[in-house]
Structure formats: C-alpha cells, structure tokens
Motif scaffolding. Sequence first.
Motif, short mmCIF file in Angstrom:
data_model
loop_
_atom_site.label_atom_id
_atom_site.label_comp_id
_atom_site.label_asym_id
_atom_site.label_seq_id
_atom_site.Cartn_x
_atom_site.Cartn_y
_atom_site.Cartn_z
N SER A 245 -5.70 21.72 15.93
CA SER A 245 -6.73 20.72 15.63
C SER A 245 -7.81 20.84 16.69
O SER A 245 -7.67 20.33 17.80
N GLN B 273 -14.41 19.56 15.31
CA GLN B 273 -14.05 18.72 14.16
C GLN B 273 -13.51 19.56 13.01
O GLN B 273 -13.87 19.40 11.85
N GLY C 38 -12.10 18.87 6.65
CA GLY C 38 -11.90 17.50 6.22
C GLY C 38 -12.70 17.07 5.01
O GLY C 38 -12.45 15.99 4.46
N ARG D 200 -13.81 11.62 3.07
CA ARG D 200 -13.95 10.48 3.97
C ARG D 200 -15.42 10.28 4.34
O ARG D 200 -16.14 11.25 4.62
N PHE E 119 -14.79 13.72 10.08
CA PHE E 119 -13.44 14.20 10.37
C PHE E 119 -13.28 14.40 11.86
O PHE E 119 -14.00 15.18 12.49
N PRO F 182 -10.10 15.38 13.95
CA PRO F 182 -8.68 15.71 13.97
C PRO F 182 -8.07 15.52 15.35
O PRO F 182 -8.68 15.87 16.36
N GLU G 281 -3.83 14.05 12.08
CA GLU G 281 -4.41 12.72 12.22
C GLU G 281 -5.93 12.81 12.18
O GLU G 281 -6.52 13.74 12.73
N ASP G 282 -6.55 11.82 11.53
CA ASP G 282 -8.00 11.68 11.53
C ASP G 282 -8.32 10.37 12.25
O ASP G 282 -8.19 9.28 11.68
N SER H 133 -11.33 8.15 10.64
CA SER H 133 -11.15 7.57 9.31
C SER H 133 -9.82 6.84 9.14
O SER H 133 -9.48 6.42 8.02
N HIS I 240 -4.42 13.57 7.01
CA HIS I 240 -4.71 14.59 6.00
C HIS I 240 -3.47 15.48 5.84
O HIS I 240 -2.89 15.91 6.84
N CYS J 99 -4.60 12.26 1.29
CA CYS J 99 -4.84 11.48 2.50
C CYS J 99 -3.90 10.28 2.49
O CYS J 99 -3.82 9.57 1.48
#
Length: 465
Positions: free
Chosen positions: A362, A367, A384, A389, A393, A395, A409-410, A413, A417, A428
């Motif tokens: 990530s 991003q 993303g 979203r 994004f 991450p 993990e986002d 948002s 994901h 999501c």
Amino acid sequence: MKCVITSHNGHNVKDIPNIFNDKKKEIQKETLEIESSIIPKYKKKNEDSDRDITLCLEKYFDLEKETEKQRTMWHREVDSIFNKFGTLITSMRENHLAVLKANQSKLRGMIPEILQTVKRNKEIMKSNKVSEVTNHESNLVEYRNSLADPSVPIPSLKTSTVQGKEFSIELEKYKATLTQISLSSLKEEVSFSSTRELLDKVRVIATIPTGVKPLHRVVAVGGDKAWVSGLDKALKCVNIYGSVEQILALTQQIYPSDISLTREGELIYSISEDRTVNIVRREGIEILIKTPQEWTPEGLSCTKSGNILVTLSNRQQKMIARYHGQEVKQEIFKDENGKALFASGKLVPFIAENNNGGICVSDINAQTVVVLDTTGRVRFRYNGRPAGRRKGFVPRKIVTDSMSQIIVEDLRSDCLHILDQDGQFLKCLDRCGIPKPCGLSVDSEGRLWVGLFEKGEIKVIRYMI
C-alpha cells in the motif's frame, strides 16, 4: 404514619415488613427455579455441545468425501472449480464450528456466574438488611434466553449427471455446471459471482476496547486475541472480551512503526529511529535486523517461507528488502524501465505476502496499491477508483486471506477495499462502523481485526459467509 392519619393519603400504603417478606418469597422462587431447572439445562447443553461438534465434523467429512467422489467424474480442467468448492466447504465448516464452540464457551462461562447468583441469592434470603433485598435485580430472564441453541444448518451437496452432455454440482447458492461450452465462464461464475455473494454476508463479531488512543497497529494472535500498539512505548495484548492479557515495555524510548508475527508466532516490531527490527522471545527482546545506514525500517510482513519483508525508507526513496535472518536476499525498488516503484514521502508503506508469493504494497504516498510478483515485476496497480469513493483513496494497512484476496484499509473513506489476486475489485466493506481504520489483521478463523485510529477500538468482522 402522617400519611395514614392526615389527609395526605392519596397513594397506596404497604408495610415495609410485608414488602420485605414478599421480596424474599420472589427471590426464593427464583433461586428454586435456577437450581432445579436452569442449572441442569446449562450442564446438559454443555455436554451436548461435544456431541454436536463431533456430529458437525462427521457431516462435513461426509460432505467433503462426496465432493471428492464427484470430482473424479469431471474433466481435469475443472479442478479449479472443485478447489473453490473445497475452500467454500472449509470456510462454512470453520464458521459453523466457531458458532458451536462460541455457544459452548458461553455456556461454560455462564455456569459459574449462575452458581454465584444462587449463592448470592441465598445470602440475601438469610439477610435482614432491607436494602439488600429491595435492591436485588433478577437475571432469570437472561438465563432462560441464553439457553437457545444456535441455528446454523449444515449445507447439502447436490449433483446431476447427464452422461456426455452435462455435469453439475451445487452447494447451497453456489453452483457449477459443465456442458459442451467454454469453461472460462463457469470459472468466473464460481470464483467471482460466488465471492461477491459471500462478501455480502458481513457482520461484526465483537467490538474490543483497547485503551490505546490513538491506535496504530493490530496483529491478531490465533482467533481470540491481538497485539496492539499506539504512541506508547509499550505493546499491549488484548483478548476478544476486552481484557488485557499482557503489557510489554519496549527497550527503545519510541513507539514502533509496525508489528507482525513470525511463522512460529513470535512478535516482531520495527523501530525506525534506531534502524532495528526486534523480536520478542521468552528470554527477552532481541534485535533481529539492523538496517543499513540512512535506511529506516517501516512496514513488516513475515512470509510462509520464514523470510521477513521490510519496507525501507531514506530521504530519496522507498525500497522493499527480503531478509533471511540478518542477510538481505532481495531488494526491490525499480521497475523494468529503471523507474522508482514507490513514491517518496513521509508516510509508511505497508506490505503483505499473498499465497502465490506475490508482494502487495500500500503505497500511501502515491495513493496506490502496487502488487508485484516474486521477482519484483509489477503485476498491477490499484488506485481505488473502481470502488467509487467520493473522498479519494488513502491506502493504509494491507493483508491477504486464505482465498488470496487482497484487503486494504482506506483511511479517508472509512472502508476496506477487497480485490481478488489479479486486481479485480470485488467489494467495499463500509457498513461495519469503521471510522478511520488504521490497523488490520486476519485471524486464524479467517476474520478481520480492524483497528480504529481515534476510538482506540478493534472491530472483529466476519466478512465471508
């Protein structure tokens, strides 16, 4: 007395001794029912749980056996379909056993509580203290309701054969059919559509307060506890019931960048400031890795082969190093065109190994999620956008599961994901109440442990079946 002899008598009057005696009679009646009915039922249910678990295992064994029998009738090219069914059965079985064992654990846990209630009630009945009697609160309804059996049906396998024309196999809503057409559409139906249906059945198993605010990192241990870290100079182990089992003071005077577990289940953590990856053993904390000058360790992932993947950072760039002990076995920082794989920046890139040996990163500074093969070549990038979203994004922690799905993990948002191993966006998870997720791990039961940055809580989420 004034209420009786004066005009102030608009309410009912009852002697305190009568109230006291009536309340004692209620407690006596409650205690009698608990002793004569509730406790024997709990003990019987506890004994029946072992039988139910054995029967459950036998039924699933028969189910797997029947599946293997049908496998031999199908062409070799559809093995991937049956592998998928095997995974589904294993997941169903583990979920079913988890429900039964959780119920058994609850029964065992409540028996001492009920016995203590009986003891306390008997003490109250012997007491002449008005407050003890009148303040008594009954748990009888709760004890009655807790005896209900969990309702989880065991699925049945359905097969159909038209020799030379069609074979079909079905497990609840998941069906595969072999006819005289291309098999690619069937593989997609089982591996993609069925996975989407599984991901629709999401529920929160537990919400665990950790007392660590802000909460940075989470790594699950087995199926009932996790190590967590924040800004404290200590690591804390909490169980699924919210109890603290251990607090480990760090030898360094700074909080860890990341934490992980080795293949043997030993806890490791990285300290960027002194360029070390440390391991917690019975004898104490040892330095496992000392990174080169100007390179600081950040994200960690322990591989199935026993190696440790570490994201390293200096002022100009980010790099992945594969360590075997102190020795660097592989360095990944450029693509096939000689360009930097990861964006430079202050934020920590996290890392995870997938079942196929792929490396998932990530890259929060870009991003983007970057997925590499074992040689370090880019397989795909995920930005993303397929999730739709509005906030963009960001991450953070990234993990993979037993089905080789990639979960990230986002932070912006407030969601997770989920991608398949080839980068196809699946879903999501955004309805589980996970504001600012900042720690992520998969436990031995296949559940997600999601850390919440501001709340200092962990959400345990069952996201498949």
